[in-house]
Each structure stands twice: as C-alpha cells, then as structure tokens.
Design a protein around this motif. Sequence first.
Motif, mmCIF file in Angstrom:
data_model
loop_
_atom_site.group_PDB
_atom_site.id
_atom_site.type_symbol
_atom_site.label_atom_id
_atom_site.label_comp_id
_atom_site.label_asym_id
_atom_site.label_seq_id
_atom_site.Cartn_x
_atom_site.Cartn_y
_atom_site.Cartn_z
ATOM 1 N N HIS A 37 -59.907 30.076 -13.217
ATOM 2 C CA HIS A 37 -61.108 30.828 -12.888
ATOM 3 C C HIS A 37 -61.402 31.856 -13.981
ATOM 4 O O HIS A 37 -60.585 32.733 -14.261
ATOM 5 N N VAL A 38 -62.565 31.734 -14.631
ATOM 6 C CA VAL A 38 -62.962 32.702 -15.653
ATOM 7 C C VAL A 38 -64.325 33.261 -15.263
ATOM 8 O O VAL A 38 -65.246 32.507 -14.966
ATOM 9 N N GLU A 39 -64.424 34.574 -15.257
ATOM 10 C CA GLU A 39 -65.619 35.183 -14.710
ATOM 11 C C GLU A 39 -66.025 36.414 -15.509
ATOM 12 O O GLU A 39 -65.167 37.173 -15.971
ATOM 13 N N LEU A 40 -67.344 36.610 -15.700
ATOM 14 C CA LEU A 40 -67.828 37.840 -16.322
ATOM 15 C C LEU A 40 -68.144 38.830 -15.213
ATOM 16 O O LEU A 40 -68.800 38.487 -14.233
ATOM 17 N N ARG A 41 -67.657 40.062 -15.369
ATOM 18 C CA ARG A 41 -67.862 41.049 -14.308
ATOM 19 C C ARG A 41 -68.462 42.317 -14.874
ATOM 20 O O ARG A 41 -68.284 42.640 -16.043
ATOM 21 N N ASP A 42 -69.137 43.050 -14.015
ATOM 22 C CA ASP A 42 -69.767 44.304 -14.399
ATOM 23 C C ASP A 42 -68.697 45.368 -14.696
ATOM 24 O O ASP A 42 -67.799 45.576 -13.884
ATOM 25 N N ALA A 43 -68.833 46.032 -15.854
ATOM 26 C CA ALA A 43 -67.846 47.051 -16.205
ATOM 27 C C ALA A 43 -68.491 48.425 -16.337
ATOM 28 O O ALA A 43 -67.944 49.307 -17.005
ATOM 29 N N THR A 44 -69.626 48.612 -15.678
ATOM 30 C CA THR A 44 -70.320 49.903 -15.807
ATOM 31 C C THR A 44 -69.408 51.060 -15.399
ATOM 32 O O THR A 44 -69.365 52.091 -16.064
ATOM 33 N N SER A 45 -68.639 50.838 -14.321
ATOM 34 C CA SER A 45 -67.787 51.935 -13.847
ATOM 35 C C SER A 45 -66.569 52.142 -14.741
ATOM 36 O O SER A 45 -65.889 53.154 -14.644
ATOM 37 N N LEU A 46 -66.266 51.158 -15.600
ATOM 38 C CA LEU A 46 -65.101 51.288 -16.486
ATOM 39 C C LEU A 46 -65.481 51.887 -17.828
ATOM 40 O O LEU A 46 -64.627 52.342 -18.590
ATOM 41 N N TRP A 47 -66.780 51.838 -18.164
ATOM 42 C CA TRP A 47 -67.231 52.301 -19.482
ATOM 43 C C TRP A 47 -66.898 53.780 -19.654
ATOM 44 O O TRP A 47 -67.120 54.576 -18.749
ATOM 45 N N GLY A 48 -66.343 54.117 -20.787
ATOM 46 C CA GLY A 48 -65.988 55.522 -21.032
ATOM 47 C C GLY A 48 -64.546 55.851 -20.726
ATOM 48 O O GLY A 48 -64.054 56.901 -21.123
ATOM 49 N N LEU A 49 -63.836 54.946 -20.035
ATOM 50 C CA LEU A 49 -62.437 55.243 -19.702
ATOM 51 C C LEU A 49 -61.557 55.121 -20.936
ATOM 52 O O LEU A 49 -61.777 54.279 -21.796
ATOM 53 N N LYS A 50 -60.527 55.978 -20.987
ATOM 54 C CA LYS A 50 -59.523 55.836 -22.036
ATOM 55 C C LYS A 50 -58.598 54.684 -21.649
ATOM 56 O O LYS A 50 -58.590 54.251 -20.497
ATOM 57 N N MET A 51 -57.774 54.249 -22.617
ATOM 58 C CA MET A 51 -56.968 53.048 -22.380
ATOM 59 C C MET A 51 -56.079 53.152 -21.135
ATOM 60 O O MET A 51 -56.020 52.230 -20.328
ATOM 61 N N GLY A 52 -55.389 54.264 -20.981
ATOM 62 C CA GLY A 52 -54.491 54.419 -19.836
ATOM 63 C C GLY A 52 -55.240 54.287 -18.525
ATOM 64 O O GLY A 52 -54.825 53.569 -17.614
ATOM 65 N N GLU A 53 -56.389 54.970 -18.456
ATOM 66 C CA GLU A 53 -57.192 54.929 -17.224
ATOM 67 C C GLU A 53 -57.746 53.532 -16.980
ATOM 68 O O GLU A 53 -57.783 53.054 -15.852
ATOM 69 N N LEU A 54 -58.165 52.876 -18.071
ATOM 70 C CA LEU A 54 -58.741 51.534 -17.949
ATOM 71 C C LEU A 54 -57.743 50.549 -17.355
ATOM 72 O O LEU A 54 -58.039 49.816 -16.416
ATOM 73 N N VAL A 55 -56.527 50.556 -17.923
ATOM 74 C CA VAL A 55 -55.512 49.606 -17.442
ATOM 75 C C VAL A 55 -55.159 49.906 -15.987
ATOM 76 O O VAL A 55 -55.048 48.997 -15.163
ATOM 77 N N ASP A 56 -55.034 51.189 -15.652
ATOM 78 C CA ASP A 56 -54.728 51.545 -14.267
ATOM 79 C C ASP A 56 -55.841 51.097 -13.324
ATOM 80 O O ASP A 56 -55.568 50.574 -12.242
ATOM 81 N N ALA A 57 -57.096 51.297 -13.748
ATOM 82 C CA ALA A 57 -58.228 50.912 -12.897
ATOM 83 C C ALA A 57 -58.228 49.406 -12.654
ATOM 84 O O ALA A 57 -58.442 48.945 -11.533
#
Lengths: 647, 209
Positions: A128-148
């Motif tokens: 399964h490969v899917e494109l998803r909305d990342a609006t809420s992830l934009w602006g996160l630093k790497m640590g926060e991104l991976v945790d999210a």
Amino acid sequence: MYGWGGNVIYVDLSREKVSIKPLDPSEAKMFLGGRGLNSYRLFKMVKPGIDPLSPDNVLVIGNGVLAGTPVGQTSRTHISTLSPLSGILGDGNAGGEFSATLKFAGYDQIVITGRASKPTYIWIEDDHVELRDATSLWGLKMGELVDALRDLHGDDISVAGIGPAGEHFVRFATTMIDKYHSGARGSGAVWGSKNLKAIAVRGTKGVEVANPEKFYELAKEDLDYFKKNDFVKKIYRVIGTHYGLLQWYPGWKYFEKYLGPEDLPPGLRPQDFARFEVGRTQCYSCPIACKDVYHLPRWNETGTSSEFEALYALGANNAVTDTEAVLKMEHMADEYGMDVITLGDTLAMAKKLYEKGIINDTDTGGIPMKWGDAETQIKLIEMIAYREGFGNKLAEGYRNFAKLIGPEALEYSYDVKGLSRGWYHVDFFNGIFTLAHATSTRGADHLRGRSWAYWENDLNMDANVVKAMLDAGLPDYRKDPVGSLIWSERACTLADSLGRCKGSINTWPQAVPLVWKYPIFKGLAMLLTAATGVEYTEESLIEVADRIYLIEMAFNYRQGIKKKHFAVPFPPEIKNTPKIKEEMKRHWEMVDEYLERRGCDVETTAPKRETLKKLGVEWVADEIEGKEFPEWDGPPLWELNKYPSGR
Amino acid sequence: MGWSASVGVKQVPKREVRYVSRKILVIDYESCTGCHLCELACSIKHEGVFNPYLSRISVLTKPEIQTSTPVYCLQCNDAPCARACPVNAITFNDRTGAWEIDYGRCIGCRECAYACPFGAIKLNVTAEPIKCDLCGGDPECVKVCPHNALIFGSEDEVIRELQKRKSVGVVYSLYEKGSQSLPGNRVREAEEAVKTLYGIWAKRKDLNI
C-alpha cells in the motif's frame, strides 16, 4: 527476485499519482542498487540545464542490494538528485533503519517527480503506497516530525524527511532519516521544492536470498571480524569518529592551520566530548555502534551521533572550543536538517571574509562575525534554517555564498565543483588528497575514494589486510597513486551500491565485505552471488563499479563540467608559492593519467564511446557525443526574496 | 532438622538437578544497542527469510535515545502460556530447557500470547503462535550478538557473568569492561582509547609494508 526487493515506486507529485513497477532484472544486475541504480535512473530522467529546485528535478531514494540482511553496516539509504548546492550530481547516504524497512516492504527505489500542490507525505505499508496531507507536519523539526509520524502509524516505522531548512530551500539542507542520520548535497531543498515533507515506511515482508545457508555463513564471518577486532572494541565503540580529531588534522580558523594530535585545544579533545555522552547507538544491522548519544544540561536536550566532521567544521574551523556549544550546534543541524560540513565551512568562510574586510557589518546586518563566538554562531544557524536576515545569504551554501558576495570572496571558496574541500592537507600522500577531490563525481569529497587510496586507516585496523590486498594486486599508492585511487573509487562505488557504510572507520574491510579473507572483491562476489543468485565475479564487479562511475562522469559532463573544473583551489596566501605550483603541475599530470586510464577523453573529460560500449552502456554515448553543453558555474541562483523565509 | 530450622530461618527447598544443569538465555539490557541482528538470525534459522516480524526475539528500540529492549521467551518455571493452552500443546522439553509448541495440537486460539506476561509470543502470517525454542539448545541469536548482550549458559554461569558485568558500572575495570558505564567512567574510557590509539601509531612505524 532474490536479494532485491523487486519493485520500484514512481511518485508523480504534480498529478498525485503513484505507480509500482517491477525492477528490471538486467538493470539490477548491471547497477546493483543504492548509488548505482540511483545514478542510472537520474541519468535517464534528468534533462540537462534544468533548475534543481524546479518540479523538473527528480529525487531518487534507493536502498542497497544487501539492505535488510545481517551483513553488517549495510543500512545506508542513498539519496540522489541534481544538487541545488553544486548543480551537478548530488548524492549522499544516511544510516538509520529506513533502507532495511523499505526492503522489507519489497522495494528497492523510490523515484519522485513533479511538485505537490500542498504539503504532502508518502505512507508506505508493504503493497500500500499513499500520498497524504502533511499540512499539520509542515514546520516541524526532525525530532518532532518523527514522533508525530510514530504517533500516527506506530513505532515500528522508519521515517525519511526534512526539517525547516529543507522547507526553506537552504541549499545544503539534507534528507534526514530517523531523526539524526543525514545524507548531504542539498537533497533536503529538493524535497522542500516538491512540497514533500516525509516518507514513512512499514515493511513486514522480509528479504529472501538465493542461497540462505551460504549467505548467512559468509555474513556471520564478516560480523565476527568486526566483533573480534581490537580497534573496534577499544577505540571505535568508545569514542567513535572522534578519534579523527587526533588523526585527521582538523582545520583551524578556516584552514589557517591544521591541528596535529598535540595541538588540539582543550574542549575539542575526544575525552572532552565524552563528558556529555550518555550512551551509544547505531544503525540497522551494524555490529559496531559508533554513534554517541549525548545530553546537554545547558539546554536540557539529547541528541545523537556527533561525528568528527561536525566537530571539526562547527568547532575547530570556527575556533569554537566550548564543547557543549559545539554539540548543541551539531544537534541543531540535525533538528533543522542541514549538512554540518557545508554549514560549518560556510560560517568559517564568512568569518574569514569579515576578518579580511571583504564583507562588513552592513552585509551581515550588524552581526559581528568573530572567531570562537559560540553564541552568535548558534543564532546564525537558526537564521540560516529559516533564511532570516544574513542567514538568507549564508543559506545559499559554500561557493554560492561567495559568488553572491563577489569575485574577491570567490578566492576564498576552496571548493571543487561547488563543494567545500573540507579539511585537507596540502601535501598528504603523493597528491592523492588533491587528485581524489578533483575526480570525485559529486564535488570535493572524502568518501568517494580518498581515504581508501592510502592505508593510513587500514593500518589502525589490521596491517595483514593491507599486505593481503597488495599481494592480490592492489596498486601501491607510493608507486602508483592514480591506480590506487581508481581502485579505491571502485570500492566506494560498490560499497554505496550495497548500502554498506564507509564513513565510520574509513577502511577497506569496512567498505568491502570479506576483503580481509578473499581480497579484493572475491569475497564480495561470493556474497552477492549467494544473495541474488546472479553470478558475480571480481571482474564483473569491477565492470559494475566502472559502469556506475562513468555514468556519473557523463552526467556531470552533461551538466557542463569541463576539464578546468578538475582544478583544486588553495588559499590565496599560499597559492602562488613554489611548493603549491609544483604540486599543481603534478596534479594536472595525474588528472591526465587518470582520465586516460578511466577511458575518458583527456581534453573534454567525456567518457569515450568505446569504453562505454565495453561496459554495455553504449546508449550513454548517444546522449553526450557531439553535443555542446554550457559551461558549469554552479546551480542557477534565485533572487533572495523569492525563497520562502521566516517561520 | 538442620541448623537453619532450629534458628527459625525459612527452609528453602534444595535445588533440583534440572535447574542446575539447565541452560538459560538471559540478556544484559545495558549492552544491547538495538542493531536487530538477533532478529535477522532468528528468522533465517526458523523461517528461511530475513524478516524481523517472523523472529522469535523482538528488539523494541528508540535508537535516538538508546533504549533497546529485547523481548523474548524467558522459559518460565511455571509457564502461563502452558497453563492457558486449552489443548496442552505447550510442553517443556527437558533436554533443551525450552517450552515448545506442538503445532499438531495447536488450534491457533492465541490464548498463550494473551497469557504471556512479557508479550514474548508472536503470531506468524497464518496467525500461528511462534515462540523461542532455544534453537534446540544452541540459540542462533547469541552467536550474532556483536556486544554479547545475549548470554546463554547454565544458570550459575550466567548469573556469575551478569554479576561481573553489572559490577563494572560501579567498580570500573575490576573485570573486562561490559558496556554499562557511569558518566565519570566515560571520560576515563575515552582517555584510555586515546592512549590505545597512540600505541597503535607507535607500532605502525615498525611495519614494513
């Protein structure tokens, strides 16, 4: 397909389309995987003369052919693109668990084109490969991104992505993997320009090999070698690449001088960094564990993997001796997603230019550029990541920054094909240092062959291996530096295509599995045959390596690289000294010999048709022969106010 | 009546031969760096593929902060999985010291997985329970562990080994270093590593290559 994942994901972000195609077995056989398959794909898909930050650019992410197997240190994910930093081939690899996880999901490569209309991330779970909305992830630093993303998809996923630097098109932004592993040459800015924030993968299918018993037996033998090695046990696992501070002569105050083991100032010695260490960690299937985990009480932050390069570039080269601050800067580069070498060297160059009066307070927006000023440097790193004020100029990257200031500043850009030479030593090892910087297919670099061309590091590990390799026909660098370099470039090309790590110990046994038992590529051939079921021999592996290298040279030729770009710059103060002139004369003789032996045209550097034909890729000659390409002068730079800036 | 009973000390049953000679697989958690090699070794041995999801041992990691917790069957004395099994498919193998699943009897109800207090029983692709069987007395994971975090041996040997390793954190260099280390020791270790490096350089000068 045994060994390989067997599929390639094509993502067209403009049309929001995903297609999965099986990997062509003949492509796989000819280019292995990782860097080889990536460079091939790039040559086919990238048209000459495009802007690296436009939707036309192609981002290729590939795992090595041995990813996800217990052959140690094979967890490098290779990320290739037309570099926005140098304007030629830009590829780098990063550790972590991404490549193994991608392989377990059944893929060898992800090819990304176009530009998404809104922030997007790619979610891969087996088929399964899917494109998803990342609006809420934009602006996160790497640590926060991976945790999210772990919160969303579970903690057994692996994540590749970018931090704020990539979103702001910082030209040396990197692709970050699992928080703190980074792959350089500006690929992060390409992610940003495509509105792509992350790729998250879960793979549960596993890897099948052709001959499990034989393969597993060889893999265990290779693991045992590192398990028993004294250098690994007593030095490598304890101080990691920090030992380089003692052995590799880090530059001081923008290469004003080079620090020998006795000149290291307190604050920059390995034992100083050990004060902040709280543990050790590593990448998937690695028996070494070279990465440190450090805690910084002053900022109450925990980060990992402070490598030698970060400590020399951000510390010694900027004359910063505050241990904790150097680690903090390294941690910031990881969180924002920037390449530490280019970051540190660009900052050091700015300080040098400030000292020389080539830039002044008006240029810097009133920020004093003083040696050893850790506080200002920390502020500047943040400004670069968000392209604020003076940071906007510095974010253009090493040579591009100098170009922006003017020809006077360009004198101080010690780069080859747009990439900083990093620490180097003028007269090391029969000119191999300078020659290897010139011939690297991604600009000046220490991981394209340089360190393998002489045995400095191998003697640390095992002198018997050096003897065995010489007996097996490896050219002696003291008698034949060019031959020695070509062989080491082959080793690095193959290592990158296997996904094998070269960076940590910089030795032959590390880059080439089983070289200590079956030199030079015989052991590797046995291993690959057992893994894939395709018959490989030492000769066929040399062909694979040369094929990949020449395609990369052809790629750069198409980007306008001429012979004069094989020049190696030196600081203006020493460049006209007799010693350097003598060195340069010898350098050009060696470049000629190198091109000749590589089967390239000595005047234009283009790979010859007959060489390409012999390697089974004659179609490459059709792309470059008889065509004129405009001369390379770095990537096209944008007006500074066109970049996204601010938070 | 022994001496202990007369002074009111609790009588402990004598150790049975089975437990003295039995070999156990234990883990030194501090030594595990989370490389996942044990998972790959386990899955190739049991399933013929490299797949952590089919491994009998799972390493839960957060690599960036170095917390790695291998989860595997501890071969309990009084095993909840065996008790929970409605068809008595899980039995103790005296020879290997492992609780083994008899797949001829197993009905795939997963009760054993629910009962295990450690989460050490996994389900494979066909939802059959899989658990560590100590590879018939010669565990493969132990052979690949690069940091010797997995230890296999008789109870006495293994406990002695653990004592030595754990004490290293407190009494530095009493025994050969394990991986547990206090912050003060790290500086000392780094200094020793630097000294070793100088030693290697000195030796290198004598080489005639």
